[in-house]
Motif scaffolding. Structure first.
Motif, mmCIF file in Angstrom:
data_model
loop_
_atom_site.group_PDB
_atom_site.id
_atom_site.type_symbol
_atom_site.label_atom_id
_atom_site.label_comp_id
_atom_site.label_asym_id
_atom_site.label_seq_id
_atom_site.Cartn_x
_atom_site.Cartn_y
_atom_site.Cartn_z
ATOM 1 N N SER A 204 0.834 -1.201 0.000
ATOM 2 C CA SER A 204 0.000 0.000 0.000
ATOM 3 C C SER A 204 0.865 1.247 0.000
ATOM 4 N N LYS A 205 0.463 2.227 -0.790
ATOM 5 C CA LYS A 205 1.202 3.489 -0.848
ATOM 6 C C LYS A 205 0.725 4.472 0.219
ATOM 7 N N LYS A 206 -0.312 4.076 0.959
ATOM 8 C CA LYS A 206 -0.831 4.953 1.995
ATOM 9 C C LYS A 206 0.133 4.986 3.177
ATOM 10 N N CYS A 207 0.176 6.120 3.829
ATOM 11 C CA CYS A 207 1.069 6.289 4.983
ATOM 12 C C CYS A 207 0.261 6.793 6.163
ATOM 13 N N SER A 208 0.406 6.132 7.271
ATOM 14 C CA SER A 208 -0.304 6.528 8.484
ATOM 15 C C SER A 208 0.570 7.466 9.323
ATOM 16 N N ARG A 209 0.059 8.630 9.645
ATOM 17 C CA ARG A 209 0.809 9.572 10.490
ATOM 18 C C ARG A 209 1.055 8.989 11.865
ATOM 19 N N ASP A 210 0.112 8.215 12.356
ATOM 20 C CA ASP A 210 0.269 7.617 13.688
ATOM 21 C C ASP A 210 1.407 6.605 13.702
ATOM 22 N N GLU A 211 1.543 5.856 12.613
ATOM 23 C CA GLU A 211 2.611 4.857 12.544
ATOM 24 C C GLU A 211 3.964 5.496 12.263
ATOM 25 N N ASN A 212 3.949 6.649 11.629
ATOM 26 C CA ASN A 212 5.190 7.357 11.294
ATOM 27 C C ASN A 212 5.264 8.673 12.072
ATOM 28 N N TRP A 213 5.085 8.561 13.389
ATOM 29 C CA TRP A 213 4.958 9.739 14.241
ATOM 30 C C TRP A 213 6.254 10.536 14.365
ATOM 31 N N LEU A 214 7.396 9.887 14.215
ATOM 32 C CA LEU A 214 8.661 10.576 14.450
ATOM 33 C C LEU A 214 9.061 11.445 13.260
ATOM 34 N N PHE A 215 9.121 10.873 12.084
ATOM 35 C CA PHE A 215 9.600 11.609 10.903
ATOM 36 C C PHE A 215 8.481 12.088 9.984
ATOM 37 N N GLY A 216 7.339 11.441 10.027
ATOM 38 C CA GLY A 216 6.222 11.870 9.212
ATOM 39 C C GLY A 216 6.174 11.185 7.854
#
Length: 375
Positions: free
Chosen positions: A79-91
């Motif tokens: 999936s090309k979607k990105c979760s902000r919660d999962e990538n909280w440190l760098f975005g």
């Protein structure tokens, strides 16, 4: 990354704060001060980073590394979607930028795991090292060389990292309940284009092969010799690879530094005085006929020649001045002083054939050898 000027850089910076040029035992005081700093580092490392037996990191550090590893080494999905919660440190913007690097997207994770897995042994080796030459070698092997190789192989990481800051959309500020106003203002005011030019210039300077030799490896060996210079100095050896032989110039350097007063002297005046005394000292360090050949053999090679040419090139000089003006604007509303003249004089040191030509031809001979090899 100059293989010539860097060998004394750390010494000069530290000594500015800890030495009085009027002291009789100047190098003895420097050694005591550096030893005290090493003791502090050792105590801090044992108390805050390493386990009681020193074989691993403390549990709290390991816990933190687990959290950070998930951010630096994310699990890739189709999936090309990105979760902000999962990538909280760098975005997500940051992750997208590194994804676009292809295989190079793995470099940050590889570096992180290198630092994690080799950290305890490297820290213990540094703490227990008995010479500065060994300490320099450990720092180079553990930190400098891996980062240098990663950037040489993947210089696109610089642009991606800049993108992480410019378009930061992580949730650290929200999680910590801190305002990001100041961060956003700094990001907006930084001249990222010029900063990128400078950083890529340094990468270009230190990478590649010259005369069949890997420049990262060769420059690393030269930096390690900087530790030998300190060892020889503190052991009282008046040899070419020792600060004792230019003690008078070093003392003058310290006296000049200690005389600086930003309240009564302009920044340009201070810069001119700093450059003048540095040029005088480096002329003794690099050009003294009895030691020039050993200095050339130790610190000057085709890799060094290339590096010095890159970092003193016209585009880089222009970028340094632009970067200085940009940084100046953070601290003053007044126009930045024009430092083009002192910068030009300082960078003249890096053209060693011209800089030392009236006292020795060893650098000119080496230049001719390097040019012939690349012809």
């Amino acid at each position: 990354s100059s293989g010539i000027n860097a060998e004394y850089g750390a010494v000069l910076i530290i000594s500015c704060f800890v030495l009085s040029a009027a002291q009789d035992d100047m190098f003895g005081t420097l050694e005591e001060s550096m030893s005290a700093g090493l003791d502090w580092i050792a105590n801090m490392t044992r108390e805050n980073l390493l386990s009681d037996d020193g074989s691993s990191f403390k549990p709290s550090i390991n816990t933190m590394m687990v959290l950070v590893e998930a951010q630096i080494c994310p699990v890739e999905s189709s999936s090309k979607k990105c979760s902000r919660d999962e990538n909280w440190l760098f975005g997500c913007n940051c992750r997208k930028g590194f994804r676009a690097l292809g295989e190079c997207k793995k470099k940050p994770c590889q570096l992180f795991r290198h630092f994690r897995d080799n950290g305890p042994d490297s820290l213990n080796n540094f703490i227990n090292a008995e010479s500065y030459e060994d300490r320099y070698r450990i720092l180079l092997d553990y930190i400098v060389n891996p980062i240098s190789r990663a950037l040489c192989e993947c210089p696109g990481m610089i642009g991606a990292a800049i993108n992480c800051a410019r378009k930061y959309d992580g949730t650290v500020f929200e999680m910590a309940e801190l305002p990001r106003t100041r961060f956003d203002r700094i990001v907006k005011e930084v001249d990222w284009k010029t900063l990128k030019t400078v950083l890529l210039g340094f990468v270009k300077a230190g990478c590649g092969e010259r005369n069949g030799k890997d420049c990262v490896t060769e420059m690393s060996g030269m930096y390690t010799l900087a530790g030998r210079v300190l060892d020889n100095t503190f052991n009282g050896e008046d040899v070419c690879l020792s600060m004792i032989r230019f003690e008078e110039q070093f003392r003058e350097y310290l006296q000049t530094i200690s005389s600086f007063d930003t309240e009564t002297q302009s920044i340009k005046s201070i810069a001119n005085k700093f450059v003048d005394v540095t040029v005088d000292m480096e002329r003794e360090v690099l050009c003294e006929p009895n030691c020039a050949e050993e200095m050339s053999d130790s610190f000057y090679s085709c890799c060094t020649k290339h590096a010095l040419e890159v970092i003193s090139s016209k585009p880089m000089r222009k970028a340094y001045l632009k970067m200085f003006k940009n940084v100046w604007s953070f601290f003053s509303e007044e126009a930045a002083p024009n430092l083009s003249s002192p910068l030009k004089k300082y960078l003249s040191i890096l053209d060693l054939d011209s800089f030392c030509g009236d006292r020795t031809d060893v650098y000119g001979v080496k230049n001719e050898q390097c040019d012939a090899l690349e012809a």
